[in-house]
Design a protein around this motif. Sequence first.
Motif, mmCIF file in Angstrom:
data_model
loop_
_atom_site.group_PDB
_atom_site.id
_atom_site.type_symbol
_atom_site.label_atom_id
_atom_site.label_comp_id
_atom_site.label_asym_id
_atom_site.label_seq_id
_atom_site.Cartn_x
_atom_site.Cartn_y
_atom_site.Cartn_z
ATOM 1 N N ALA A 150 0.812 -1.216 0.000
ATOM 2 C CA ALA A 150 0.000 0.000 0.000
ATOM 3 C C ALA A 150 0.845 1.265 0.000
ATOM 4 O O ALA A 150 0.503 2.257 -0.654
ATOM 5 C CB ALA A 150 -0.948 -0.006 1.208
ATOM 6 N N ASP A 151 1.978 1.253 0.729
ATOM 7 C CA ASP A 151 2.783 2.463 0.821
ATOM 8 C C ASP A 151 3.612 2.733 -0.430
ATOM 9 O O ASP A 151 4.312 3.736 -0.518
ATOM 10 C CB ASP A 151 3.697 2.411 2.050
ATOM 11 C CG ASP A 151 4.723 1.282 1.984
ATOM 12 O OD1 ASP A 151 4.611 0.423 1.071
ATOM 13 O OD2 ASP A 151 5.623 1.247 2.840
ATOM 14 N N LYS A 181 2.035 2.457 -3.610
ATOM 15 C CA LYS A 181 1.088 2.683 -4.700
ATOM 16 C C LYS A 181 0.863 4.142 -5.037
ATOM 17 O O LYS A 181 0.418 4.463 -6.142
ATOM 18 C CB LYS A 181 -0.262 2.043 -4.355
ATOM 19 C CG LYS A 181 -0.228 0.529 -4.269
ATOM 20 C CD LYS A 181 -1.592 -0.034 -3.890
ATOM 21 C CE LYS A 181 -1.560 -1.558 -3.806
ATOM 22 N NZ LYS A 181 -2.868 -2.124 -3.413
ATOM 23 N N GLY A 182 1.157 5.041 -4.115
ATOM 24 C CA GLY A 182 0.855 6.440 -4.356
ATOM 25 C C GLY A 182 -0.646 6.675 -4.334
ATOM 26 O O GLY A 182 -1.427 5.832 -3.883
ATOM 27 N N THR A 183 -1.065 7.810 -4.866
ATOM 28 C CA THR A 183 -2.480 8.161 -4.927
ATOM 29 C C THR A 183 -2.868 8.432 -6.374
ATOM 30 O O THR A 183 -2.014 8.507 -7.260
ATOM 31 C CB THR A 183 -2.758 9.423 -4.101
ATOM 32 O OG1 THR A 183 -2.063 10.541 -4.694
ATOM 33 C CG2 THR A 183 -2.271 9.242 -2.650
ATOM 34 N N TRP A 184 -4.148 8.587 -6.608
ATOM 35 C CA TRP A 184 -4.587 8.916 -7.970
ATOM 36 C C TRP A 184 -3.950 10.230 -8.423
ATOM 37 O O TRP A 184 -3.539 10.364 -9.570
ATOM 38 C CB TRP A 184 -6.106 9.023 -8.023
ATOM 39 C CG TRP A 184 -6.652 9.040 -9.420
ATOM 40 C CD1 TRP A 184 -7.014 7.974 -10.177
ATOM 41 C CD2 TRP A 184 -6.859 10.202 -10.251
ATOM 42 N NE1 TRP A 184 -7.442 8.393 -11.423
ATOM 43 C CE2 TRP A 184 -7.363 9.739 -11.493
ATOM 44 C CE3 TRP A 184 -6.680 11.568 -10.054
ATOM 45 C CZ2 TRP A 184 -7.693 10.618 -12.526
ATOM 46 C CZ3 TRP A 184 -6.996 12.444 -11.093
ATOM 47 C CH2 TRP A 184 -7.497 11.960 -12.312
ATOM 48 N N LEU A 185 -3.829 11.173 -7.500
ATOM 49 C CA LEU A 185 -3.260 12.475 -7.854
ATOM 50 C C LEU A 185 -1.773 12.343 -8.207
ATOM 51 O O LEU A 185 -1.317 12.933 -9.190
ATOM 52 C CB LEU A 185 -3.438 13.466 -6.711
ATOM 53 C CG LEU A 185 -2.917 14.891 -6.979
ATOM 54 C CD1 LEU A 185 -3.599 15.500 -8.191
ATOM 55 C CD2 LEU A 185 -3.124 15.772 -5.741
ATOM 56 N N THR A 186 -1.015 11.567 -7.438
ATOM 57 C CA THR A 186 0.414 11.422 -7.757
ATOM 58 C C THR A 186 0.594 10.653 -9.057
ATOM 59 O O THR A 186 1.533 10.923 -9.818
ATOM 60 C CB THR A 186 1.180 10.728 -6.625
ATOM 61 O OG1 THR A 186 0.628 9.424 -6.365
ATOM 62 C CG2 THR A 186 1.137 11.550 -5.348
ATOM 63 N N ARG A 187 -0.305 9.719 -9.353
ATOM 64 C CA ARG A 187 -0.203 9.003 -10.629
ATOM 65 C C ARG A 187 -0.550 9.936 -11.790
ATOM 66 O O ARG A 187 0.001 9.813 -12.888
ATOM 67 C CB ARG A 187 -1.104 7.766 -10.630
ATOM 68 C CG ARG A 187 -0.592 6.641 -9.734
ATOM 69 C CD ARG A 187 -1.220 5.306 -10.068
ATOM 70 N NE ARG A 187 -2.642 5.282 -9.810
ATOM 71 C CZ ARG A 187 -3.188 5.021 -8.628
ATOM 72 N NH1 ARG A 187 -2.419 4.756 -7.590
ATOM 73 N NH2 ARG A 187 -4.490 5.007 -8.475
ATOM 74 N N PRO A 201 5.046 6.212 -8.302
ATOM 75 C CA PRO A 201 3.762 6.823 -7.953
ATOM 76 C C PRO A 201 3.795 7.563 -6.616
ATOM 77 O O PRO A 201 2.910 8.385 -6.363
ATOM 78 C CB PRO A 201 2.816 5.611 -7.873
ATOM 79 C CG PRO A 201 3.472 4.549 -8.679
ATOM 80 C CD PRO A 201 4.931 4.752 -8.461
ATOM 81 N N ILE A 202 4.780 7.306 -5.782
ATOM 82 C CA ILE A 202 4.849 7.985 -4.485
ATOM 83 C C ILE A 202 5.132 9.471 -4.687
ATOM 84 O O ILE A 202 4.485 10.335 -4.081
ATOM 85 C CB ILE A 202 5.934 7.347 -3.600
ATOM 86 C CG1 ILE A 202 5.602 5.876 -3.319
ATOM 87 C CG2 ILE A 202 6.061 8.117 -2.275
ATOM 88 C CD1 ILE A 202 6.686 5.131 -2.584
ATOM 89 N N GLN A 213 -11.108 -1.922 -10.184
ATOM 90 C CA GLN A 213 -10.625 -1.129 -11.316
ATOM 91 C C GLN A 213 -10.986 -1.734 -12.665
ATOM 92 O O GLN A 213 -11.250 -1.010 -13.629
ATOM 93 C CB GLN A 213 -9.103 -0.955 -11.235
ATOM 94 C CG GLN A 213 -8.607 -0.249 -9.977
ATOM 95 C CD GLN A 213 -8.106 -1.241 -8.947
ATOM 96 O OE1 GLN A 213 -8.730 -2.279 -8.706
ATOM 97 N NE2 GLN A 213 -6.978 -0.931 -8.321
#
Length: 328
Positions: free
Chosen positions: A133-134, A136-142, A175-176, A296
Amino acid sequence: MAQKVTLKASDGSTIEFIDEIKAQGGVKDVYFSPDKSYVVAFYRTPLNPNDKERVSNIVGIYREKIFTNDSQGDYWKQMFAWPTKMVDWNGKTGVVMPFYDKRYFFSGGKFDGKEKNGKWFASAKLMNRFVEADQKGTWLTRLHMCIKIARAVRRLHAAGLAHSDLSYNNILVDPITGSACIIDDDSLVVPCKFPPEVLGTPDFIAPEVMETKCLPLTDKNRKLPSIYTDRHALAVLIYMYLLNRHPLRGGKVHDVNDTGHDEELSMGTKALFIEHPTDKTNRVKPQQLAPSELPQGDPSKLPYTICGPYLTHLFNRAFVDGDRKSVV
Protein backbone atom coordinates in the motif's frame (compact mmCIF):
# COMPACT_ATOMS: atom_id res chain seq x y z
CA MET A 1 37.38 -10.89 -8.07
CA ALA A 2 36.08 -8.92 -11.05
CA GLN A 3 38.56 -6.50 -12.61
CA LYS A 4 38.12 -2.83 -13.38
CA VAL A 5 38.14 -1.95 -17.08
CA THR A 6 39.22 1.49 -18.29
CA LEU A 7 38.28 2.74 -21.76
CA LYS A 8 38.27 5.90 -23.84
CA ALA A 9 34.76 6.94 -24.91
CA SER A 10 33.86 8.39 -28.29
CA ASP A 11 34.23 11.92 -26.91
CA GLY A 12 37.71 11.21 -25.54
CA SER A 13 36.71 10.97 -21.89
CA THR A 14 37.73 8.09 -19.63
CA ILE A 15 35.13 5.46 -18.72
CA GLU A 16 35.56 2.80 -16.03
CA PHE A 17 33.42 -0.20 -15.17
CA ILE A 18 33.66 -3.49 -13.31
CA ASP A 19 33.93 -6.52 -15.61
CA GLU A 20 30.87 -8.25 -14.20
CA ILE A 21 27.43 -8.35 -15.82
CA LYS A 22 24.94 -6.87 -13.35
CA ALA A 23 21.82 -6.91 -15.51
CA GLN A 24 20.68 -8.08 -18.94
CA GLY A 25 18.10 -6.61 -21.28
CA GLY A 26 16.74 -7.89 -24.55
CA VAL A 27 19.88 -6.99 -26.52
CA LYS A 28 22.40 -5.56 -24.02
CA ASP A 29 24.53 -6.62 -21.05
CA VAL A 30 24.90 -4.03 -18.28
CA TYR A 31 28.02 -3.28 -16.22
CA PHE A 32 28.32 -0.85 -13.29
CA SER A 33 30.89 1.90 -12.84
CA PRO A 34 32.99 1.60 -9.64
CA ASP A 35 31.04 4.39 -7.91
CA LYS A 36 27.67 3.32 -9.41
CA SER A 37 27.06 6.77 -10.83
CA TYR A 38 26.64 5.36 -14.34
CA VAL A 39 26.34 2.06 -16.19
CA VAL A 40 27.86 0.79 -19.42
CA ALA A 41 25.55 -1.35 -21.56
CA PHE A 42 27.11 -3.39 -24.38
CA TYR A 43 25.15 -4.80 -27.30
CA ARG A 44 25.62 -8.55 -27.36
CA THR A 45 25.86 -8.68 -31.15
CA PRO A 46 27.81 -6.26 -33.37
CA LEU A 47 25.86 -3.28 -34.69
CA ASN A 48 25.52 -2.72 -38.40
CA PRO A 49 26.84 0.62 -39.73
CA ASN A 50 23.37 2.21 -39.79
CA ASP A 51 22.60 1.31 -36.16
CA LYS A 52 26.05 2.44 -35.05
CA GLU A 53 25.43 5.80 -36.70
CA ARG A 54 22.03 5.97 -34.96
CA VAL A 55 23.66 5.47 -31.55
CA SER A 56 26.40 7.97 -32.38
CA ASN A 57 23.78 10.60 -33.27
CA ILE A 58 21.71 9.85 -30.17
CA VAL A 59 24.67 10.45 -27.82
CA GLY A 60 25.69 13.44 -29.94
CA ILE A 61 23.49 15.81 -31.92
CA TYR A 62 20.14 14.50 -30.68
CA ARG A 63 21.24 14.60 -27.07
CA GLU A 64 22.27 18.22 -27.57
CA LYS A 65 18.80 18.99 -28.95
CA ILE A 66 17.09 17.57 -25.87
CA PHE A 67 19.46 18.65 -23.10
CA THR A 68 20.33 22.29 -23.63
CA ASN A 69 22.96 23.84 -21.35
CA ASP A 70 20.52 25.61 -19.04
CA SER A 71 17.91 24.93 -16.37
CA GLN A 72 15.52 23.49 -18.95
CA GLY A 73 18.14 20.93 -19.94
CA ASP A 74 18.54 19.94 -16.28
CA TYR A 75 14.76 19.50 -16.04
CA TRP A 76 14.72 17.00 -18.92
CA LYS A 77 17.61 15.01 -17.45
CA GLN A 78 15.24 13.86 -14.71
CA MET A 79 12.89 12.32 -17.27
CA PHE A 80 15.27 10.37 -19.50
CA ALA A 81 17.98 7.78 -18.86
CA TRP A 82 19.67 9.13 -21.99
CA PRO A 83 22.93 7.63 -23.28
CA THR A 84 25.76 10.12 -22.85
CA LYS A 85 28.71 8.43 -24.60
CA MET A 86 29.58 5.52 -26.88
CA VAL A 87 32.40 3.02 -26.24
CA ASP A 88 33.91 -0.02 -27.94
CA TRP A 89 35.28 -3.03 -26.05
CA ASN A 90 36.20 -6.54 -27.19
CA GLY A 91 34.54 -5.98 -30.55
CA LYS A 92 31.29 -4.78 -28.97
CA THR A 93 29.63 -1.37 -28.99
CA GLY A 94 28.32 0.04 -25.74
CA VAL A 95 26.58 3.12 -24.39
CA VAL A 96 27.18 4.95 -21.13
CA MET A 97 24.04 5.94 -19.22
CA PRO A 98 23.33 7.51 -15.83
CA PHE A 99 22.38 5.16 -13.02
CA TYR A 100 18.66 5.23 -12.22
CA ASP A 101 17.61 7.48 -9.34
CA LYS A 102 16.89 5.59 -6.12
CA ARG A 103 13.23 6.61 -6.25
CA TYR A 104 12.80 4.13 -9.12
CA PHE A 105 13.66 1.16 -6.92
CA PHE A 106 11.27 -0.44 -4.43
CA SER A 107 12.20 0.21 -0.83
CA GLY A 108 11.10 -2.57 1.49
CA GLY A 109 8.58 -5.33 0.93
CA LYS A 110 8.88 -8.35 -1.36
CA PHE A 111 10.42 -6.31 -4.20
CA ASP A 112 12.99 -4.46 -2.11
CA GLY A 113 15.76 -3.17 -4.39
CA LYS A 114 13.96 -4.09 -7.65
CA GLU A 115 13.25 -1.56 -10.40
CA LYS A 116 9.79 0.02 -10.44
CA ASN A 117 8.80 -1.22 -13.86
CA GLY A 118 5.60 0.51 -14.86
CA LYS A 119 3.69 -2.76 -15.31
CA TRP A 120 3.27 -3.08 -11.53
CA PHE A 121 1.19 0.10 -11.49
CA ALA A 122 -0.70 -0.27 -14.80
CA SER A 123 -2.42 -3.60 -14.07
CA ALA A 124 -5.04 -3.90 -11.33
CA LYS A 125 -4.21 -7.59 -10.89
CA LEU A 126 -0.51 -6.96 -10.32
CA MET A 127 -0.91 -3.85 -8.20
CA ASN A 128 -3.66 -5.26 -5.99
CA ARG A 129 -1.90 -8.59 -5.45
CA PHE A 130 1.74 -7.67 -5.13
CA VAL A 131 2.39 -3.97 -4.49
CA GLU A 132 2.40 -2.80 -0.87
CA ALA A 133 0.00 0.00 0.00
CA ASP A 134 2.78 2.46 0.82
CA GLN A 135 4.26 2.01 -2.71
CA LYS A 136 1.09 2.68 -4.70
CA GLY A 137 0.86 6.44 -4.36
CA THR A 138 -2.48 8.16 -4.93
CA TRP A 139 -4.59 8.92 -7.97
CA LEU A 140 -3.26 12.47 -7.85
CA THR A 141 0.41 11.42 -7.76
CA ARG A 142 -0.20 9.00 -10.63
CA LEU A 143 -1.76 11.88 -12.58
CA HIS A 144 1.40 13.93 -11.96
CA MET A 145 3.40 10.92 -13.16
CA CYS A 146 1.37 10.79 -16.39
CA ILE A 147 1.83 14.52 -16.98
CA LYS A 148 5.60 14.09 -16.78
CA ILE A 149 5.54 11.14 -19.18
CA ALA A 150 3.48 13.21 -21.63
CA ARG A 151 5.88 16.14 -21.35
CA ALA A 152 8.88 13.89 -21.97
CA VAL A 153 7.25 12.33 -25.04
CA ARG A 154 6.34 15.75 -26.39
CA ARG A 155 9.97 16.84 -25.91
CA LEU A 156 11.13 13.86 -27.98
CA HIS A 157 8.67 14.67 -30.72
CA ALA A 158 9.64 18.35 -30.74
CA ALA A 159 13.20 17.23 -31.49
CA GLY A 160 11.93 15.22 -34.46
CA LEU A 161 12.33 11.85 -32.71
CA ALA A 162 9.91 8.99 -32.07
CA HIS A 163 10.40 6.37 -29.37
CA SER A 164 8.58 3.62 -31.35
CA ASP A 165 8.29 1.27 -28.35
CA LEU A 166 6.59 3.20 -25.57
CA SER A 167 5.23 0.81 -22.97
CA TYR A 168 5.34 0.23 -19.24
CA ASN A 169 8.49 -1.84 -19.86
CA ASN A 170 10.38 1.20 -21.13
CA ILE A 171 9.33 3.66 -18.45
CA LEU A 172 10.34 3.61 -14.79
CA VAL A 173 7.78 5.25 -12.52
CA ASP A 174 7.40 6.28 -8.91
CA PRO A 175 3.76 6.82 -7.95
CA ILE A 176 4.85 7.98 -4.48
CA THR A 177 6.47 11.18 -5.78
CA GLY A 178 4.69 11.30 -9.16
CA SER A 179 7.97 10.86 -11.05
CA ALA A 180 8.76 9.05 -14.32
CA CYS A 181 11.82 8.29 -16.44
CA ILE A 182 11.85 7.04 -20.04
CA ILE A 183 14.53 4.40 -20.62
CA ASP A 184 15.86 2.48 -23.65
CA ASP A 185 16.48 5.71 -25.54
CA ASP A 186 19.24 4.30 -27.76
CA SER A 187 16.98 2.96 -30.53
CA LEU A 188 14.88 6.02 -31.30
CA VAL A 189 13.30 6.55 -34.71
CA VAL A 190 14.40 9.44 -36.88
CA PRO A 191 11.89 9.82 -39.74
CA CYS A 192 13.42 9.29 -43.19
CA LYS A 193 16.81 8.46 -41.65
CA PHE A 194 16.68 5.78 -38.94
CA PRO A 195 13.63 3.48 -39.29
CA PRO A 196 12.03 1.64 -36.35
CA GLU A 197 13.70 -1.58 -35.23
CA VAL A 198 10.54 -3.07 -33.68
CA LEU A 199 6.79 -2.68 -34.11
CA GLY A 200 6.36 -2.05 -30.40
CA THR A 201 5.14 -3.96 -27.36
CA PRO A 202 1.79 -5.82 -27.40
CA ASP A 203 -0.97 -3.75 -25.79
CA PHE A 204 0.69 -0.53 -27.00
CA ILE A 205 1.03 -1.07 -30.75
CA ALA A 206 -1.25 1.29 -32.66
CA PRO A 207 -4.19 -0.41 -34.45
CA GLU A 208 -3.05 0.72 -37.90
CA VAL A 209 0.39 -0.83 -37.30
CA MET A 210 -1.22 -4.12 -36.23
CA GLU A 211 -3.60 -4.04 -39.17
CA THR A 212 -0.86 -3.62 -41.79
CA LYS A 213 2.04 -5.54 -40.23
CA CYS A 214 1.80 -8.36 -42.79
CA LEU A 215 2.27 -6.01 -45.74
CA PRO A 216 5.75 -5.69 -47.30
CA LEU A 217 7.88 -2.87 -45.90
CA THR A 218 7.87 -1.29 -49.34
CA ASP A 219 4.07 -1.17 -49.52
CA LYS A 220 2.87 2.44 -49.23
CA ASN A 221 -0.09 1.23 -47.16
CA ARG A 222 2.19 -0.29 -44.50
CA LYS A 223 2.10 1.74 -41.28
CA LEU A 224 5.24 1.82 -39.14
CA PRO A 225 5.90 3.23 -35.66
CA SER A 226 6.12 7.01 -35.69
CA ILE A 227 5.36 10.10 -33.65
CA TYR A 228 1.64 9.48 -34.25
CA THR A 229 1.78 5.87 -33.05
CA ASP A 230 3.75 7.03 -29.99
CA ARG A 231 0.71 9.12 -29.12
CA HIS A 232 -1.52 6.06 -29.20
CA ALA A 233 0.86 4.23 -26.85
CA LEU A 234 0.98 7.29 -24.61
CA ALA A 235 -2.81 7.47 -24.39
CA VAL A 236 -2.94 3.76 -23.50
CA LEU A 237 -0.29 4.25 -20.80
CA ILE A 238 -2.13 7.18 -19.23
CA TYR A 239 -5.44 5.31 -19.27
CA MET A 240 -3.82 2.26 -17.64
CA TYR A 241 -1.95 4.22 -14.97
CA LEU A 242 -5.07 6.13 -13.98
CA LEU A 243 -7.63 3.32 -14.25
CA ASN A 244 -5.56 0.10 -14.10
CA ARG A 245 -7.14 -1.59 -17.13
CA HIS A 246 -6.54 -1.66 -20.88
CA PRO A 247 -8.77 0.58 -23.03
CA LEU A 248 -9.24 -2.01 -25.82
CA ARG A 249 -9.43 -5.30 -23.90
CA GLY A 250 -13.12 -5.91 -23.40
CA GLY A 251 -15.50 -8.84 -23.63
CA LYS A 252 -15.87 -9.10 -27.41
CA VAL A 253 -14.39 -12.17 -29.12
CA HIS A 254 -13.76 -12.00 -32.86
CA ASP A 255 -12.36 -15.50 -33.49
CA VAL A 256 -13.24 -18.26 -31.02
CA ASN A 257 -11.02 -20.79 -32.83
CA ASP A 258 -7.77 -18.84 -33.11
CA THR A 259 -6.62 -16.77 -30.14
CA GLY A 260 -3.75 -15.25 -32.10
CA HIS A 261 -6.06 -14.04 -34.86
CA ASP A 262 -8.53 -12.79 -32.27
CA GLU A 263 -5.74 -10.78 -30.64
CA GLU A 264 -4.74 -9.24 -33.98
CA LEU A 265 -8.32 -8.22 -34.70
CA SER A 266 -8.96 -6.88 -31.17
CA MET A 267 -5.85 -4.73 -31.23
CA GLY A 268 -5.98 -3.93 -34.96
CA THR A 269 -8.83 -3.82 -37.49
CA LYS A 270 -11.59 -4.35 -34.90
CA ALA A 271 -10.09 -2.29 -32.09
CA LEU A 272 -12.91 -0.78 -30.03
CA PHE A 273 -12.75 1.34 -26.88
CA ILE A 274 -14.27 -0.60 -23.97
CA GLU A 275 -16.03 2.59 -22.82
CA HIS A 276 -17.13 3.79 -26.26
CA PRO A 277 -20.02 6.17 -25.60
CA THR A 278 -22.35 4.66 -28.25
CA ASP A 279 -20.96 1.22 -29.24
CA LYS A 280 -21.23 -1.09 -26.24
CA THR A 281 -20.29 -4.35 -27.96
CA ASN A 282 -16.84 -4.48 -26.34
CA ARG A 283 -17.93 -3.78 -22.80
CA VAL A 284 -16.02 -5.64 -20.07
CA LYS A 285 -17.80 -8.67 -18.62
CA PRO A 286 -17.21 -8.36 -14.86
CA GLN A 287 -18.01 -12.02 -14.22
CA GLN A 288 -14.91 -12.94 -16.25
CA LEU A 289 -12.59 -10.87 -14.06
CA ALA A 290 -10.46 -12.23 -11.24
CA PRO A 291 -11.15 -10.80 -7.75
CA SER A 292 -7.74 -9.10 -7.86
CA GLU A 293 -8.83 -7.11 -10.94
CA LEU A 294 -11.68 -5.45 -9.08
CA PRO A 295 -12.91 -2.81 -8.73
CA GLN A 296 -10.62 -1.13 -11.32
CA GLY A 297 -11.19 -3.71 -14.06
CA ASP A 298 -14.95 -3.09 -14.12
CA PRO A 299 -15.68 0.24 -15.87
CA SER A 300 -19.18 0.25 -14.42
CA LYS A 301 -17.60 0.59 -10.97
CA LEU A 302 -14.83 3.02 -11.96
CA PRO A 303 -15.77 4.70 -15.27
CA TYR A 304 -13.23 6.79 -17.11
CA THR A 305 -15.40 9.84 -16.46
CA ILE A 306 -13.90 9.95 -12.95
CA CYS A 307 -10.85 11.43 -14.68
CA GLY A 308 -12.77 14.66 -15.20
CA PRO A 309 -14.16 16.29 -18.35
CA TYR A 310 -10.78 17.31 -19.82
CA LEU A 311 -9.18 13.85 -19.68
CA THR A 312 -12.46 12.22 -20.71
CA HIS A 313 -12.47 14.42 -23.81
CA LEU A 314 -8.88 13.41 -24.61
CA PHE A 315 -9.56 9.69 -24.11
CA ASN A 316 -12.52 9.94 -26.50
CA ARG A 317 -10.34 11.70 -29.06
CA ALA A 318 -7.64 9.03 -28.74
CA PHE A 319 -9.76 5.86 -28.63
CA VAL A 320 -12.98 6.85 -30.39
CA ASP A 321 -12.03 9.51 -32.95
CA GLY A 322 -8.47 8.30 -33.48
CA ASP A 323 -7.32 11.93 -33.40
CA ARG A 324 -3.78 12.13 -32.01
CA LYS A 325 -2.84 15.63 -33.03
CA SER A 326 -2.94 16.99 -29.48
CA VAL A 327 -2.97 13.91 -27.26
CA VAL A 328 0.35 15.05 -25.76
